[in-house]
Design a protein around this motif. Structure first.
Motif, PDB file in Angstrom:
ATOM      1  N   GLY A   1      57.488  67.155  46.582  1.00 14.91           N
ATOM      2  CA  GLY A   1      58.442  66.518  47.475  1.00 14.91           C
ATOM      3  C   GLY A   1      57.929  66.050  48.819  1.00 14.91           C
ATOM      4  O   GLY A   1      58.685  65.490  49.605  1.00 14.91           O
ATOM      5  N   SER A   2      56.626  66.267  49.108  1.00 14.42           N
ATOM      6  CA  SER A   2      56.114  65.857  50.419  1.00 14.42           C
ATOM      7  C   SER A   2      54.637  65.510  50.327  1.00 14.42           C
ATOM      8  O   SER A   2      53.908  66.015  49.455  1.00 14.42           O
ATOM      9  N   ILE A   3      54.173  64.656  51.232  1.00 15.75           N
ATOM     10  CA  ILE A   3      52.764  64.263  51.252  1.00 15.75           C
ATOM     11  C   ILE A   3      51.877  65.453  51.590  1.00 15.75           C
ATOM     12  O   ILE A   3      50.809  65.647  50.988  1.00 15.75           O
ATOM     13  N   SER A   4      52.305  66.285  52.525  1.00 17.33           N
ATOM     14  CA  SER A   4      51.477  67.427  52.915  1.00 17.33           C
ATOM     15  C   SER A   4      51.261  68.376  51.739  1.00 17.33           C
ATOM     16  O   SER A   4      50.172  68.929  51.554  1.00 17.33           O
ATOM     17  N   PHE A   5      52.272  68.522  50.906  1.00 16.63           N
ATOM     18  CA  PHE A   5      52.148  69.403  49.745  1.00 16.63           C
ATOM     19  C   PHE A   5      51.203  68.794  48.717  1.00 16.63           C
ATOM     20  O   PHE A   5      50.363  69.485  48.133  1.00 16.63           O
ATOM     21  N   LEU A   6      51.325  67.486  48.504  1.00 15.44           N
ATOM     22  CA  LEU A   6      50.454  66.813  47.542  1.00 15.44           C
ATOM     23  C   LEU A   6      48.993  66.905  47.981  1.00 15.44           C
ATOM     24  O   LEU A   6      48.092  67.133  47.156  1.00 15.44           O
ATOM     25  N   GLU A   7      48.747  66.743  49.277  1.00 18.61           N
ATOM     26  CA  GLU A   7      47.380  66.869  49.786  1.00 18.61           C
ATOM     27  C   GLU A   7      46.866  68.294  49.623  1.00 18.61           C
ATOM     28  O   GLU A   7      45.691  68.515  49.315  1.00 18.61           O
ATOM     29  N   ALA A   8      47.758  69.280  49.804  1.00 18.64           N
ATOM     30  CA  ALA A   8      47.367  70.676  49.629  1.00 18.64           C
ATOM     31  C   ALA A   8      47.056  70.991  48.164  1.00 18.64           C
ATOM     32  O   ALA A   8      46.221  71.851  47.869  1.00 18.64           O
ATOM     33  N   VAL A   9      47.723  70.297  47.240  1.00 18.53           N
ATOM     34  CA  VAL A   9      47.428  70.473  45.815  1.00 18.53           C
ATOM     35  C   VAL A   9      45.952  70.177  45.545  1.00 18.53           C
ATOM     36  O   VAL A   9      45.307  70.845  44.732  1.00 18.53           O
ATOM     37  N   LEU A  10      45.419  69.189  46.232  1.00 20.56           N
ATOM     38  CA  LEU A  10      44.000  68.867  46.054  1.00 20.56           C
ATOM     39  C   LEU A  10      43.109  70.014  46.524  1.00 20.56           C
ATOM     40  O   LEU A  10      42.060  70.275  45.925  1.00 20.56           O
ATOM     41  N   ASP A  11      43.513  70.714  47.583  1.00 16.97           N
ATOM     42  CA  ASP A  11      42.756  71.891  48.023  1.00 16.97           C
ATOM     43  C   ASP A  11      42.796  72.982  46.958  1.00 16.97           C
ATOM     44  O   ASP A  11      41.796  73.666  46.715  1.00 16.97           O
ATOM     45  N   VAL A  12      43.957  73.132  46.327  1.00 19.59           N
ATOM     46  CA  VAL A  12      44.073  74.099  45.234  1.00 19.59           C
ATOM     47  C   VAL A  12      43.133  73.711  44.100  1.00 19.59           C
ATOM     48  O   VAL A  12      42.396  74.547  43.555  1.00 19.59           O
ATOM     49  N   PHE A  13      43.142  72.441  43.745  1.00 24.15           N
ATOM     50  CA  PHE A  13      42.271  71.957  42.665  1.00 24.15           C
ATOM     51  C   PHE A  13      40.801  72.208  42.987  1.00 24.15           C
ATOM     52  O   PHE A  13      40.048  72.740  42.157  1.00 24.15           O
ATOM     53  N   LYS A  14      40.376  71.827  44.185  1.00 20.25           N
ATOM     54  CA  LYS A  14      38.960  71.976  44.552  1.00 20.25           C
ATOM     55  C   LYS A  14      38.537  73.447  44.560  1.00 20.25           C
ATOM     56  O   LYS A  14      37.439  73.795  44.100  1.00 20.25           O
ATOM     57  N   THR A  15      39.422  74.306  45.057  1.00 19.85           N
ATOM     58  CA  THR A  15      39.106  75.740  45.113  1.00 19.85           C
ATOM     59  C   THR A  15      39.027  76.335  43.712  1.00 19.85           C
ATOM     60  O   THR A  15      38.087  77.069  43.380  1.00 19.85           O
ATOM     61  N   ALA A  16      40.005  76.001  42.871  1.00 20.88           N
ATOM     62  CA  ALA A  16      40.000  76.519  41.498  1.00 20.88           C
ATOM     63  C   ALA A  16      38.823  75.967  40.705  1.00 20.88           C
ATOM     64  O   ALA A  16      38.217  76.677  39.889  1.00 20.88           O
TER      65      ALA A  16
END
Length: 229
Positions: A86-101
């Motif tokens: 629902g938000s751009i900040s959350f979508l950008e944070a998803v990428l941090d989750v992806f990179k970390t995982a």
């Protein structure tokens, strides 16, 4: 052990979409699923009065990520599945989750459902389309847009199978090896009789990238399933 799924999608009190629709079937198929609810809404976006509920922001997701990593809970994540955001900040944070995982498991697969809207209208901020197109889709192994969403991502109006092929090819070139256009109303040609027949069906179109030909163009296989509307 069997790789786990990290599912980052919506949650609704009434109805079955997002994590409420995905987690239980995945568990029945034998997957262990960790899930983050990107939003907590009273109902899905198809209802007249919407939205009522809360939207998680990027900082909140990053806090969850820190807790998962601190407790060594990312070690066996084999798949990341994303849906309504629902938000751009959350979508950008998803990428941090992806990179970390991905750092913990280089074999991790990313399945992205770029949920943005349907039937010609957005039900997320339209600005998310650019973030998906420029940043998220290039990281995904599998992408599953509907007809409206694939048009937003590729700037190709999908009305025929030729359009669907061009749009799928453009998505493959962005990064994903597998593309599912999850629902589309396809017109076979310019003949009115076929147009009328096509309007009675919803098509599911899948494609898998095989590689590149001698000219450097993307080569891929395509499948199509028609379902009565």
């Amino acid at each position: 052990s069997t790789p786990r799924v990290l599912s980052i999608q919506s949650h609704v009190v009434h109805g079955y979409v997002g994590n409420k629709a995905a987690v239980f079937p995945l568990q029945l198929l034998g997957f262990d699923v960790d899930f983050v609810n990107s939003v907590h809404f009273a109902s899905h976006t198809g209802y007249k009065h919407f939205p009522f509920g809360e939207v998680m922001n990027g900082d909140q997701l990053l806090t969850i990520l820190k807790g998962l990593e601190a407790n060594d809970l990312l070690e066996n994540i084999g798949f990341i599945l994303t849906g309504y955001i629902g938000s751009i900040s959350f979508l950008e944070a998803v990428l941090d989750v992806f990179k970390t995982a991905k750092r913990h498991n280089p074999q991790l697969r990313f399945v992205c459902d770029p949920v943005m809207g349907d039937d010609g209208k957005f039900y997320v901020p339209p600005e998310l389309a650019k973030v998906y197109r420029d940043v998220v889709i290039p990281k995904a192994d599998v992408v599953t847009p509907n007809q409206f969403e694939v048009e937003q991502l590729t700037d190709i109006k999908v009305k025929s199978m030729r359009d669907a092929k061009l749009a799928s090819e453009k998505l493959h070139k962005m990064g994903p090896s597998i593309v599912f256009i999850t629902s589309a109303i396809i017109i076979e040609d310019e003949d009115e009789s076929s147009s009328s027949a096509a309007s009675n069906n919803i098509s599911i179109i899948a494609s898998k990238r095989n590689g590149h030909n001698d000219d450097g163009d993307c080569t891929f296989e395509m499948w199509r399933i028609d379902c009565p509307r």
